[in-house]
Design an enzyme around this catalytic site. Structure first.
Site, mmCIF file in Angstrom:
data_model
loop_
_atom_site.group_PDB
_atom_site.id
_atom_site.type_symbol
_atom_site.label_atom_id
_atom_site.label_comp_id
_atom_site.label_asym_id
_atom_site.label_seq_id
_atom_site.Cartn_x
_atom_site.Cartn_y
_atom_site.Cartn_z
ATOM 1 N N SER A 208 0.852 -1.200 0.000
ATOM 2 C CA SER A 208 0.000 0.000 0.000
ATOM 3 C C SER A 208 0.884 1.244 0.000
ATOM 4 O O SER A 208 2.012 1.211 0.513
ATOM 5 C CB SER A 208 -0.864 0.014 1.263
ATOM 6 O OG SER A 208 -1.527 1.249 1.389
ATOM 7 N N TYR B 81 -0.591 -0.472 10.537
ATOM 8 C CA TYR B 81 -0.901 -0.863 9.151
ATOM 9 C C TYR B 81 0.227 -0.400 8.220
ATOM 10 O O TYR B 81 0.722 -1.166 7.386
ATOM 11 C CB TYR B 81 -2.246 -0.253 8.745
ATOM 12 C CG TYR B 81 -2.669 -0.571 7.329
ATOM 13 C CD1 TYR B 81 -3.257 -1.796 7.014
ATOM 14 C CD2 TYR B 81 -2.485 0.358 6.294
ATOM 15 C CE1 TYR B 81 -3.649 -2.090 5.711
ATOM 16 C CE2 TYR B 81 -2.879 0.074 4.998
ATOM 17 C CZ TYR B 81 -3.457 -1.153 4.711
ATOM 18 O OH TYR B 81 -3.839 -1.433 3.415
#
Ligand code: NAP
Length: 253
Positions: free
Chosen positions: A135, A145
């Site tokens: 990502s 994350y």
């Protein structure tokens, strides 16, 4: 020849099953939702005439990962897509630590173990493709994350170089904001996000597949995100940290 895709029940993973079946791969679909996987498998068979297998597995658990490792160790899988994932929309200090551990297991543990399990067959064949879905969040410091996605990118870049002589291509696919179920599942407020930052999963997946075919270590779909990548690499890190945490805070409102 088989392709195995984790997180195949929705979003980017479902799109991977579609495009790889269209390319002629038989498809192994992995996620927790058995009903959705079966339905998707039936659609792929009908539409493309390919074979399919369904593995219902929770990749946050050791048993779930083991099931998928067992299938990879049987051989026959030429294309692996480590895609399953979810986000936690909380500050680390307020977050449930068990949920954080599950997140780490899905985003990092499963990616590491499944890549390892896929390699003996690929090395014997002197051919294989691995896409690890990372990502753009891995470029900023936006919580655990981001840290996990940063791991996915660096791990994939390493494998890409290390396995090139074995005929195995590995790519970190780093999408920006993409229309899927991700933000809704994570209860994130995306209302303030400008339209030009949104991507569609068909484009993300097509760019990822093209990148791994040509042996690129990193794929960043969308010109806007490629420009952002350059900026982030050259701006002072303290500024990037500040903007990154701002983005995460806005999603929690
Ligand atoms: P999504 O539509 O929510 O799909 C997530 C997939 O992961 C689902 O198939 C889900 O299936 C599976 N999954 C979640 N937890 C799992 C678990 N414990 N075990 C097995 N499977 C699990 O979201 P998406 O956007 O397509 O996400 C795919 C990947 O893209 C993720 O790695 C995400 O971090 C990454 N990504 C997304 C965006 C974005 O803006 N959408 C941006 C950058 C990166 P079940 O619920 O059936 O298990």
């Amino acid at each position: 020849m088989w392709a195995l895709i984790t997180g195949a029940s929705s979003g980017i993973g479902a799109e991977f099953t579609e495009q790889l079946a269209r390319d002629g791969y038989d498809i192994i679909l992995v996620a927790r939702d058995h009903v959705r996987l079966q339905e998707r498998a039936r659609l792929l068979q009908e539409k493309y005439g390919v074979q399919s297998e369904v593995i219902a597995a929770d990749l946050a658990t050791r048993d779930g990962i083991r099931k998928v490792e067992d299938r990879l160790e049987k051989g026959g899988v030429e294309f692996l897509v480590n895609n399953a994932g979810f986000g936690i929309n909380k500050r680390f200090a307020d977050s449930d630590i068990e949920r954080e551990s599950e997140n780490l297991q899905v985003l990092v543990g499963a990616v590491m173990r499944l890549s390892h399990a896929a390699l003996p067959y690929m090395r014997a064949q002197k051919k294989g493709y691995i896409i690890n879905v990372s990502s753009v969040a891995g470029w900023i410091a936006g919580g655990t994350y981001s840290a996990s996605k940063s791991w996915v990118t660096v791990f994939s870049e390493y494998l890409s170089v290390d396995l090139a002589a074995d005929g195995i291509h590995v790519t970190a696919l780093a999408p920006g904001f993409t229309h899927t179920e991700f933000h809704q599942r994570g209860k994130m407020n995306m209302s303030g996000l400008p339209q030009w930052l949104w991507l569609n999963s068909d484009r993300v997946v097509a760019e990822g597949i093209a990148a791994v075919r040509r042996g690129a270590a990193l794929s960043i779909p969308g010109r806007q995100y490629r420009v952002l990548y350059l900026l982030i690499r050259h701006l002072p890190r303290a500024f990037v940290r500040k903007v990154g945490i701002g983005v995460r805070r806005r999603q929690r409102r």
